[in-house]
Enzyme design. Structure first.
Site, mmCIF file in Angstrom:
data_model
loop_
_atom_site.group_PDB
_atom_site.id
_atom_site.type_symbol
_atom_site.label_atom_id
_atom_site.label_comp_id
_atom_site.label_asym_id
_atom_site.label_seq_id
_atom_site.Cartn_x
_atom_site.Cartn_y
_atom_site.Cartn_z
ATOM 1 N N ARG A 1 0.713 -0.758 0.118
ATOM 2 C CA ARG A 1 0.403 -0.064 0.030
ATOM 3 C C ARG A 1 0.893 1.527 -0.276
ATOM 4 O O ARG A 1 2.203 1.595 0.411
ATOM 5 C CB ARG A 1 -1.425 -0.031 1.358
ATOM 6 C CG ARG A 1 -2.141 -0.924 1.159
ATOM 7 C CD ARG A 1 -3.383 -0.242 -0.288
ATOM 8 N NE ARG A 1 -4.119 -1.612 0.131
ATOM 9 C CZ ARG A 1 -4.191 -2.623 -0.639
ATOM 10 N NH1 ARG A 1 -3.240 -3.036 -1.495
ATOM 11 N NH2 ARG A 1 -5.255 -2.943 -0.521
ATOM 12 N N HIS B 1 0.854 0.145 -10.581
ATOM 13 C CA HIS B 1 -0.401 -1.621 -9.677
ATOM 14 C C HIS B 1 -0.528 -2.160 -10.299
ATOM 15 O O HIS B 1 -2.095 -2.429 -10.702
ATOM 16 C CB HIS B 1 -1.346 -0.089 -9.302
ATOM 17 C CG HIS B 1 -1.928 -0.893 -7.857
ATOM 18 N ND1 HIS B 1 -2.843 -0.023 -6.671
ATOM 19 C CD2 HIS B 1 -2.020 -2.081 -7.657
ATOM 20 C CE1 HIS B 1 -3.116 -0.772 -6.280
ATOM 21 N NE2 HIS B 1 -3.557 -2.301 -6.468
#
Length: 308
Positions: A223, A271
């Site tokens: 994250r 991502h």
């Protein structure tokens, strides 16, 4: 007939409709998979946090909200969500994460960037063997343990850290504040795989980054909020951190003018480390729905007090 509301967004419906229907049939579930339904008729919601659905209060008979993402930080604080919430631990997602982590650990371990980018000369510096390289994983959940297993199979010196104690692991595992400091001091390549919670926000701050051995590498497919960006950039500028490979960010897509985009010691990936695969995720949804209907314990149910 069990009513399953697909509330993960219109863009994902074509990708998930057929795999979900097939998984329900394989599990022997008489499920009506729909994109619209009267809330009081819904037994299960297949969900993504980007969904327009944000008020769960009308879904009074819903037994399961199954998130399609591993992360639940964007939904776990929703006060209308009182139904059981489960995060996605998908075999395909896990395999993807293992491949990303192992690939980039090997890239940094072997010093491949120097040759990929065409360094001049004939610098025959031989890298150490994997058994001489220390890799530490922050986060020992399903993803962290899968990555640790793969790295150990390649003979890396693997250690790990988690917020709470883990026992019975075949490698050193630290926990708690003191354990984190110890783990950071003992690594050459750090991989962060923690969820985003209030406790993990800016976990890698200036003080903790400074504990890393000089030239250590950071790989973050967990994250974006785990790392204090300003502290990391300062450490990179000073050469204290050798390189950072980052797949997740506080703002996505990462702005074109963000310092990470242009820093010579940073690799940005968009991502892509691990994504939920419809074919394997559908099997998880079907199994959790079966469990919900049978009154059995759910897979990967979120602990609201811990945030994941």
């Amino acid at each position: 007939m069990t009513v399953v509301l697909f509330a993960a967004g219109a863009a994902l419906w074509p990708e998930y409709e057929a795999p979900l229907r097939a998984a329900f049939a394989k599990a022997g579930l008489a499920a009506d998979l729909v994109t619209e339904a009267a809330p009081e008729t819904v037994d299960c919601i297949v969900y993504a946090p980007s969904s327009p659905l944000q008020d769960f209060a009308p879904f009074t008979t819903c037994r399961l909200v199954q998130n399609l993402w591993a992360g639940v930080e964007r939904i776990v604080g929703n006060t209308t969500l009182t139904q059981p919430l489960c995060r996605m631990v998908d075999p395909g997602l896990t395999e993807g994460m293992v491949e990303y982590v192992v690939g980039h650990v090997l890239r940094h371990h072997l010093g491949m960037d120097k040759f990929i980018h065409g360094a001049p000369g004939w610098d025959q510096v031989v890298p150490p063997l994997a058994r001489e390289r220390r890799v530490t994983l922050l986060g020992l959940g399903a993803l962290g343990l899968a990555c640790a297993t793969a790295l150990r199979a390649l003979n890396f010196q693997v250690e790990g850290w988690s917020r709470t104690a883990k026992t019975g692991l075949p490698f050193p595992a630290h926990h708690g504040e003191a354990g984190l400091d110890t783990a950071l001091r003992r690594t050459d390549i750090l991989v962060t795989l923690l969820p985003r919670t209030p406790e993990t926000e800016n976990l890698m701050n200036a003080r903790r980054i400074a504990l890393l051995p000089p030239g250590a590498v950071i790989i973050n497919p967990g994250r974006g909020a785990l790392i204090d960006d300003d502290a990391l950039l300062a450490a990179l500028d000073a050469g204290a951190v050798g390189h950072a490979t980052l797949d997740v960010f506080r703002q996505e897509p990462l702005p074109a003018d963000h310092p990470y985009r242009h820093h010579p010691r940073v690799t940005v990936t968009p991502h892509i480390a691990a994504d939920t695969r419809a074919s394997t995720a559908a099997q998880v949804v079907a199994e959790n729905l079966r469990r919900a209907l049978a009154g059995e314990p759910l897979l990967h149910q979120v602990d609201r007090s811990r945030g994941y």
